[in-house]
Scaffold this active site. Structure first.
Site, PDB file in Angstrom:
ATOM      1  N   GLU A 162       0.801  -1.231   0.000  1.00  0.00           N
ATOM      2  CA  GLU A 162       0.000   0.000   0.000  1.00  0.00           C
ATOM      3  C   GLU A 162       0.833   1.281   0.000  1.00  0.00           C
ATOM      4  OE1 GLU A 162      -3.037   0.224   2.957  1.00  0.00           O
ATOM      5  OE2 GLU A 162      -3.993  -1.630   2.356  1.00  0.00           O
ATOM      6  N   GLU A 355      -5.613  -8.473   0.983  1.00  0.00           N
ATOM      7  CA  GLU A 355      -6.278  -8.089   2.232  1.00  0.00           C
ATOM      8  C   GLU A 355      -7.748  -7.845   1.940  1.00  0.00           C
ATOM      9  OE1 GLU A 355      -4.711  -4.826   4.511  1.00  0.00           O
ATOM     10  OE2 GLU A 355      -2.639  -5.452   4.196  1.00  0.00           O
TER      11      GLU A 355
END
Length: 450
Positions: A162, A355
């Site tokens: 991320e 995720e």
């Protein structure tokens, strides 16, 4: 079975080193930016112990096996391997991850290893961190050490987790280290991270590593709040800012043109050196990791400072939307929309859902159980959305619930719980939640029974 998944599909869950390990002053580990952050003032919690995975990883892996996992996504702490970010290798750190990886494999669980998940060694931040392009050579040296020591047993690698969250949290909102609010720095950091990613992909190829390598992004679909032209323009700008800016460079070696032009005109950032974009194009990854939690709904921001790209739109809640305790919209339909849009814009690429999960305030009932039916419903709905993606020709190779176990949730401390496994943070006792027991059936059946 209605929702059957392909043979060899991977079912697991994920954590990050700093959020789960603890042991911050043990085993020769160096100081990270998050150590500095938590100890710079009294925030009411630290990562010093976290879930104590550093000492209890064997117990945790036994629970993963009990839940039927055939994979587990972990990250490695850069500062456990190189306490200063570079220089002498810390053998105790290597030994810890060697033991962890071996324990996973002994239990039939395939490790998926993230090289960098936000916990930058403090010494590197002191030298400019991701803003200092010279630090990329240390990132490559760190990755090389991991490949040399773990590459014989690890088949799935991700370079960075991320980058958007690190950029926005650390350089736009000022909520994460290094606690800055500077858009010029934000865009430069994002480009430098992309270059670091591509350098490691190149190294992976040069070392003839087995397996596959990718990056983990957290793009999201963005819808306009209304059919007005102003809201549609706002949504397009928000999609550029949150999604295209991070997906396009790693997929096709480009940045969204309108946003790039505006960034350079307004902020003279990012500085893209000659050959950078070609380098990104040449060093193409094997898969894209997607962390999917929600969509955004954007509206024209009438009170925004239009000198700032991120104030040209605002996010609004939809009146009939379903939201978590932390105000994140539950919108599984957006997963297909997102992946389909990425496919149409940038071409085919294998996907891992690296995720997906629900942060909540879990409650223990009178029998000591955590009956988190809301988490089961959340995961079930996203598995169905994932199945739709596969049915429509999008190659998804695995799914990782966030998170395996209750962990430190960065700026939310220990109140925001994501785990399939409950942790009593006073005693560190573990217990599989109802969601973890339910997830075992999914893994055993390679899909949903209903």
């Amino acid at each position: 079975m209605k929702y059957k998944f392909p043979k060899n599909f991977l079912w697991g869950s994920a954590t990050a080193s700093y959020q789960v390990e603890g042991g911050v002053n043990e085993g020769g580990k160096g100081v990270t930016v998050w150590d500095t952050y938590y100890h710079s003032e009294d925030r009411g919690y630290t990562g010093d112990v976290a879930a104590d995975h550093y000492h209890r990883y064997k117990e945790d892996i036994k629970l993963l096996k009990e839940m039927g996992h055939n994979t587990y996504r972990l990250s490695i702490s850069w500062a456990r391997i190189f306490p200063n970010g570079y220089g002498e290798i810390n053998q105790e750190g290597l030994d810890f991850y060697n033991d962890l990886i071996n324990e996973l494999i002994a239990n039939g669980i395939k490790p998926n290893v993230t090289i960098y998940h936000w916990d930058l060694p403090q010494n590197l931040l002191d030298q400019g961190g991701w803003l200092n392009r010279d630090n990329l050579k240390h990132f490559v040296d760190y990755a090389k050490c991991l490949f040399e020591n773990f590459g014989d047993r690890v088949d799935i690698w991700t370079t960075i987790n991320e980058p958007a969250s690190e950029v926005m949290g650390g350089f736009v909102q000022g909520a994460h280290p290094p606690l800055e609010k500077n858009l010029a720095k934000a865009f430069q950091v994002s480009h430098n991270m992309n270059m670091g990613h591509a350098m490691i992909v190149k190294l992976f190829r040069e070392m003839n590593m087995k397996g596959e390598i990718g990056i983990v992004l957290n793009p999201m679909p963005v819808h306009p709040a209304s059919e007005s032209n102003e809201d549609k323009v706002a949504a397009e700008k928000a999609y550029d800012y949150f999604t295209r800016w991070y997906v396009a460079p790693v997929m096709v070696g480009e940045y969204p043109k309108a946003m790039l032009t505006e960034c350079i005109e307004r902020y003279k950032s990012p500085i893209i050196e000659d050959g950078d974009l070609e380098f990104l194009k040449e060093n193409k990854m094997d898969f894209l990791g997607i962390n999917y939690y929600m969509r955004r709904v954007a509206a024209h921001n009438e009170s925004g400072n239009y000198e700032k790209i991120n104030e040209q739109f605002k996010f609004v809640k939809v009146p009939d939307g379903l939201y978590t305790d932390w105000g994140w919209e539950i919108y599984p339909e957006g997963l297909y929309e997102l992946l389909d849009d990425i496919r149409k814009e940038y071409g085919e690429m294998p996907i891992y859902i690296t995720e997906n999960g629900m942060g909540a305030i879990d409650k223990i009932d009178e029998n000591g159980e955590i009956n988190d039916d809301y988490r089961i419903d959340y995961i079930k709905r996203h598995i169905k959305a994932m199945h739709k993606c596969i049915e429509n020709g999008i190659e998804i190779k695995g799914y990782y619930v966030w998170s395996a176990i209750d962990i430190l949730s960065w700026t939310n401390g220990y109140t925001k719980r994501y785990g399939l496994i409950h942790v009593d943070f006073d005693t560190l006792e573990r217990k599989i939640k109802k969601s973890g027991k339910w997830y075992k059936k999914v893994t055993e059946n390679n899909g949903l029974e209903e």
